[in-house]
Structures are given as C-alpha cells and as structure tokens.
Design an enzyme around this catalytic site. Sequence first.
Site, PDB file in Angstrom:
ATOM      1  N   ASP A 116       0.817  -1.219   0.000  1.00  0.00           N
ATOM      2  CA  ASP A 116       0.000   0.000   0.000  1.00  0.00           C
ATOM      3  C   ASP A 116       0.853   1.271   0.000  1.00  0.00           C
ATOM      4  O   ASP A 116       1.958   1.282   0.540  1.00  0.00           O
ATOM      5  CB  ASP A 116      -0.926  -0.024   1.233  1.00  0.00           C
ATOM      6  CG  ASP A 116      -2.069   0.959   1.103  1.00  0.00           C
ATOM      7  OD1 ASP A 116      -2.376   1.376  -0.021  1.00  0.00           O
ATOM      8  OD2 ASP A 116      -2.656   1.317   2.147  1.00  0.00           O
ATOM      9  N   ARG A 142     -11.980   2.109  -8.157  1.00  0.00           N
ATOM     10  CA  ARG A 142     -11.086   3.216  -8.554  1.00  0.00           C
ATOM     11  C   ARG A 142     -11.408   3.691  -9.976  1.00  0.00           C
ATOM     12  O   ARG A 142     -12.029   2.956 -10.745  1.00  0.00           O
ATOM     13  CB  ARG A 142      -9.643   2.733  -8.478  1.00  0.00           C
ATOM     14  CG  ARG A 142      -9.288   2.407  -7.044  1.00  0.00           C
ATOM     15  CD  ARG A 142      -7.852   2.025  -6.904  1.00  0.00           C
ATOM     16  NE  ARG A 142      -7.576   1.794  -5.490  1.00  0.00           N
ATOM     17  CZ  ARG A 142      -6.398   1.924  -4.923  1.00  0.00           C
ATOM     18  NH1 ARG A 142      -5.362   2.243  -5.669  1.00  0.00           N
ATOM     19  NH2 ARG A 142      -6.238   1.715  -3.637  1.00  0.00           N
ATOM     20  N   ARG A 195      -4.911  -1.534   8.995  1.00  0.00           N
ATOM     21  CA  ARG A 195      -6.093  -2.373   8.789  1.00  0.00           C
ATOM     22  C   ARG A 195      -5.760  -3.467   7.790  1.00  0.00           C
ATOM     23  O   ARG A 195      -4.761  -3.414   7.084  1.00  0.00           O
ATOM     24  CB  ARG A 195      -7.267  -1.523   8.295  1.00  0.00           C
ATOM     25  CG  ARG A 195      -6.956  -0.693   7.054  1.00  0.00           C
ATOM     26  CD  ARG A 195      -8.165   0.125   6.601  1.00  0.00           C
ATOM     27  NE  ARG A 195      -7.805   1.056   5.547  1.00  0.00           N
ATOM     28  CZ  ARG A 195      -7.648   2.367   5.702  1.00  0.00           C
ATOM     29  NH1 ARG A 195      -7.828   2.914   6.891  1.00  0.00           N
ATOM     30  NH2 ARG A 195      -7.310   3.134   4.689  1.00  0.00           N
ATOM     31  N   ASN A 204     -10.924  -2.802  -5.152  1.00  0.00           N
ATOM     32  CA  ASN A 204     -10.142  -1.846  -5.946  1.00  0.00           C
ATOM     33  C   ASN A 204     -10.768  -1.505  -7.304  1.00  0.00           C
ATOM     34  O   ASN A 204     -10.348  -0.549  -7.964  1.00  0.00           O
ATOM     35  CB  ASN A 204      -8.694  -2.324  -6.126  1.00  0.00           C
ATOM     36  CG  ASN A 204      -7.849  -2.205  -4.876  1.00  0.00           C
ATOM     37  OD1 ASN A 204      -6.953  -3.010  -4.616  1.00  0.00           O
ATOM     38  ND2 ASN A 204      -8.106  -1.187  -4.057  1.00  0.00           N
ATOM     39  N   SER A 262      -8.011  -4.544   5.334  1.00  0.00           N
ATOM     40  CA  SER A 262      -8.645  -4.293   4.031  1.00  0.00           C
ATOM     41  C   SER A 262      -8.995  -5.597   3.298  1.00  0.00           C
ATOM     42  O   SER A 262      -8.716  -5.752   2.116  1.00  0.00           O
ATOM     43  CB  SER A 262      -7.753  -3.409   3.155  1.00  0.00           C
ATOM     44  OG  SER A 262      -7.471  -2.180   3.793  1.00  0.00           O
ATOM     45  N   GLY A 301      -0.084   5.251  -4.519  1.00  0.00           N
ATOM     46  CA  GLY A 301      -0.716   6.486  -4.972  1.00  0.00           C
ATOM     47  C   GLY A 301      -0.133   7.697  -4.256  1.00  0.00           C
ATOM     48  O   GLY A 301       0.180   8.714  -4.890  1.00  0.00           O
ATOM     49  N   ARG A 359       2.211  -4.248   6.678  1.00  0.00           N
ATOM     50  CA  ARG A 359       1.485  -3.223   5.911  1.00  0.00           C
ATOM     51  C   ARG A 359       2.218  -1.896   6.004  1.00  0.00           C
ATOM     52  O   ARG A 359       2.259  -1.272   7.058  1.00  0.00           O
ATOM     53  CB  ARG A 359       0.046  -3.044   6.383  1.00  0.00           C
ATOM     54  CG  ARG A 359      -0.687  -1.994   5.532  1.00  0.00           C
ATOM     55  CD  ARG A 359      -2.183  -2.025   5.644  1.00  0.00           C
ATOM     56  NE  ARG A 359      -2.778  -1.178   4.602  1.00  0.00           N
ATOM     57  CZ  ARG A 359      -4.024  -1.256   4.185  1.00  0.00           C
ATOM     58  NH1 ARG A 359      -4.837  -2.149   4.710  1.00  0.00           N
ATOM     59  NH2 ARG A 359      -4.481  -0.461   3.240  1.00  0.00           N
TER      60      ARG A 359
END
Length: 238
Positions: free
Chosen positions: A19, A70, A192, A67, A194, A22, A186
């Site tokens: 993660d 998106r 979390r 996802n 996810s 972006g 993570r």
Amino acid sequence: MADKKTDAPMPVHIGVIMDGNGRWAKKRGLPRKFGHREGAKTFRKIVRHAKELGVKYITFYAFSTENWRRPDDEVQAIMKLFDKYLDDFDDFLKEHVRMKFIGDKSMLSESLQTKMARCEELSKDYDIMTLIIAVNYGGRDEITNAARLIAEDVKAGKIDPADVDEELLQSKLYTDGIPDVDLIIRPSGEQRLSNFLIWQSAYAEYYFTDILWPDFSKKDFERAIEEYKDRHRRFGGV
Ligand code: IPE
Ligand code: IPE
Ligand code: MG
C-alpha cells in the site's frame, strides 16, 4: 525455547499489503500510475530478498475485490502492469520459485488468466519458495466462495452438513495447502487488513510502518522479521 531473537523461528508465511503507491506518486506531483510502476519494482526486490532469507511462503496483496471502485484509467494501468510483469515472471521460473495466484480470476482478462495459469503450471513442482499473488482477492469473497462449494457438495449428497468443520472449509479456500499467515506487513501508515487473508490471519502478527510501499527497502523487510521474532505467540494458550 530460544528467547534470543536471532534464534527464534522465522515466519513460515509472510503476507504483504503493498500500500501507498498512490501517495508516493502524489508527493512527487506524478499521476498515481507512476506509483504503481515503482511499487512493482519494490515487489520484485522484496520477492528476491525473501528468497535469499529463506522465507517459504510469501503472499502479496496486489489488487482487492474493492479496488474496482477506482477510476477506470487507474484500474487499466494496474492491469496493464500485471500483464507486463507476468511476462517477466520467467525470471522467477528460472530461480525455481513456485507461483500461485489467489482471488476470483474470472473477472480478469483472458490474457492475464492464460499467463497466470502458465506460471502456475510451469512452477508447480518447485519448492524453494512459494510466491502467492492476490489479484481480485477479497477475504470475504474467498469465504463466500468456499461456502458455496460446500453447499454444492451437500446438495449433491457428497457430504453431510454435520461434516462441515474448519478443516473442510479451509480446504475450499483459494489458499488450500498453504499454511496460515504468520506475519502481515502493511506499509503506508494504514493499520487495517482491508479484506486480506481474513480467515488465514486469525493468529497472525502485524507489522505496520509509515513508509510507502515504493520506498520499502530490504532493511525494512528484515526489520519486520526481527520484530516478529521478538513476539510471543500464544495461540490461546499460556
Ligand atoms: C496500493 O497502493 C496498490 C493497490 C491498491 C493496487 P494504493 O494505490 O492504494 O496507494 P495509496 O493508498 O492511494 O497511497
Ligand atoms: C489494500 O489497499 C489493497 C491492496 C494493497 C491491493 P487499499 O489502498 O485498497 O486499502 P484501503 O482502501 O486503504 O483500505
Ligand atoms: Mg491504498
């Protein structure tokens, strides 16, 4: 029992939630897809390092069932990247890494499905390390699918409802034959799951870091393993 962390056992199965791609791009004023491209490079680096460290199973969360929400151009860019990367997986084949893809593959392109099946088939007998990639994966989808498969078996008279136990349900998961995950890493600051490996992580240890996935280094990976070795896992016992 060894209590010096260097002697403590390695995690057999590590899960990685890749993660922060972006945000990595945003920080540089670049479109999000550049972050995914950079994240894919980190993926290769960490796969290699995991192998060097003797990790037996490693699962990377690449694309979740959520996802798809998106923007279309981002989803397309990610799918294009998978397609390109699958061609490069021949390198992993040469290194005798076994590959497995988990998730609902039916929603992926024909090209992706064919390439995934090829990698799985060609590597099925390798056992140095198993590399598992979760694409269009969701833990709830996986458990729902398992329930459906069991219902079909009951309907067909193959099993009795009383035969349904944890072992049977587990055998219907995408991860059948793969041990439960021991350590989940993570990056990106989120704390979390996810929807990642929700059944398999019942007793997993977690390692969270603020580092964004494209910046995640071999050293960060080693740090997560060292911290894992320091933990006391009790599995409900004392
Ligand atoms: C993870 O990075 C990659 C995928 C979910 C495909 P993100 O794209 O979620 O990056 P952030 O969280 O927006 O920074
Ligand atoms: C989890 O990251 C999925 C993957 C890394 C593939 P997300 O960025 O989708 O998770 P949320 O939305 O922050 O929970
Ligand atoms: Mg994210």
